[in-house]
Design an enzyme around this catalytic site. Structure first.
Site, short mmCIF file in Angstrom:
data_model
loop_
_atom_site.label_atom_id
_atom_site.label_comp_id
_atom_site.label_asym_id
_atom_site.label_seq_id
_atom_site.Cartn_x
_atom_site.Cartn_y
_atom_site.Cartn_z
N GLN A 144 74.99 115.24 15.31
CA GLN A 144 75.24 114.47 14.08
C GLN A 144 75.25 112.96 14.37
O GLN A 144 75.93 112.20 13.67
CB GLN A 144 76.56 114.90 13.44
CG GLN A 144 76.47 116.23 12.71
CD GLN A 144 75.55 116.17 11.49
OE1 GLN A 144 75.38 115.14 10.86
NE2 GLN A 144 74.95 117.30 11.15
N SER A 145 74.53 112.53 15.38
CA SER A 145 74.54 111.11 15.76
C SER A 145 74.09 110.19 14.62
O SER A 145 72.98 110.32 14.10
CB SER A 145 73.61 110.92 16.96
OG SER A 145 73.33 109.56 17.16
N ASN A 146 74.97 109.26 14.24
CA ASN A 146 74.58 108.23 13.26
C ASN A 146 73.51 107.32 13.86
O ASN A 146 72.61 106.86 13.17
CB ASN A 146 75.79 107.36 12.90
CG ASN A 146 76.93 108.17 12.32
OD1 ASN A 146 76.74 108.93 11.38
ND2 ASN A 146 78.12 108.01 12.88
N ALA B 158 71.20 108.04 16.07
CA ALA B 158 69.87 108.67 16.09
C ALA B 158 69.26 108.61 14.69
O ALA B 158 68.08 108.27 14.53
CB ALA B 158 69.99 110.11 16.59
#
Ligand SMILES: *Cc1c(COP(=O)(O)O)cnc(C)c1O
Length: 314
Positions: free
Chosen positions: A75-77, A79
């Site tokens: 859930q990387s913001n 990325a």
């Protein structure tokens, strides 16, 4: 010394971002709490990675890259924002993410789906494995590629937050404290170095939301960014302040963090996120309750974004 203006930069957001006072929270905590709205910077759902990407993607373009790789959790913001920025610049993003956390089509995964982003998962806990995988993919595709580290947290990315401190100084408001979330370290390192250069009276507090050794990572990144700027400032442990707000683990919500998310939602109509800014604001509340801020002092909280997490993690 160089200025950040000496580095190539692409425009990805709307800056300067607003700063405003949180009147109800200030009354509650008996001090003056302001917020800097990097969540409203205009790219994707906003967030701190935008400032870093303005430098990192300019570097990628100068090096003639056609593919941009980056990584992070599922859930990387960071990325997601890298994919958004790459699309806007006509570059192809490939996200090589750690297969941990929510990988269903929720939150940032949903946004990546809408952008048609090439997302791949690797079942590993080691970023070295992931960077090797990027090289394999890049070589197989046979096109020039550029690798952005996790969180965009290297010396060049952190310069985006050195610049942010100049922007804060130019707002004409002065702050005794700046509080931010610290996840991979670049934001805190940039703010702490920027404060040393532009606002030497301001203390910068990093609220650690992961378990990495930030007492080593923060000064190392500060020194590397200072070297890139050809600045001869000397960095010491008194230039930054850290507090552990990780709770049960990275990207696992904490009770205090969720309480802070609810507090800002109900009292100010502002949405924090469960992974970074909620935990960081909980740290600010705890400091206020411990008497760390005098009633006449001004505290600036950096809203670093993360809205996507609200729809997948909380
Ligand atoms: C990445 C991130 C942070 C932490 O910034 P770092 O530079 O990685 O320490 C804080 N808030 C949000 C919303 C983020 O996505």
């Amino acid at each position: 010394m160089k200025s950040f203006n000496d580095f190539p930069k692409v425009s990805l957001g709307i800056f300067p971002t607003p700063i405003h006072r949180l009147d109800r929270i200030s009354a509650l905590l008996n001090t003056n709490i302001y917020i800097k709205r990097d969540d409203l910077c205009g790219l994707g759902l906003g967030g701190n990675k935008t400032r870093k990407l303005e430098y990192l993607l300019a570097d990628a373009m100068q090096k003639k890259a056609e593919i941009v790789f980056t990584t992070g959790g599922a859930q990387s913001n960071h990325a997601m924002l890298t994919a958004a920025a790459a699309g806007k610049l006509g570059l192809k993003a490939i996200l090589v993410l750690k297969k941990r956390g929510v990988t269903e089509c929720l939150g940032n995964q949903l946004l990546e789906h809408l952008m048609g982003t090439d997302v791949r998962f690797v079942d590993t806990d080691s970023y070295d494995d992931i960077y090797d995988e990027m090289d394999r993919i890049g070589k197989a595709l046979g096109k020039p590629y550029y690798k952005i580290p996790c969180g965009g947290s290297n010396a060049l990315g952190a310069i985006g937050y050195v610049e942010c401190v100049e922007e804060i100084r130019d707002s004409g408001l002065s702050f005794d404290h700046i509080v931010c979330a610290e996840g991979s370290g670049g934001t805190m390192a940039g703010l702490a170095l920027g404060a040393k250069l532009f606002l030497p009276q301001t203390k910068v507090h990093g609220m650690m939301v992961d378990t990495d050794p930030f007492d080593e990572i923060t000064p190392r990144l500060m020194k590397e960014s200072a070297a890139l700027l050809e600045s001869d400032v000397s960095i010491s442990s008194s230039d930054f302040h850290l507090r552990d707000m990780c709770g049960p683990g990275y990207a696992i919500p904490s009770e205090e963090g969720n309480a802070a998310v609810r507090l800002l939602a109900s009292e100010e109509g502002i949405f924090l996120d469960p992974v970074y800014t909620g935990k960081a604001f909980a740290g600010l509340v705890a400091m206020a309750k411990e008497g760390a801020f005098r009633p006449d002092e001004k505290v600036l909280f950096l809203h670093s974004g993360g809205a996507g997490g609200l729809f997948a993690v909380l």
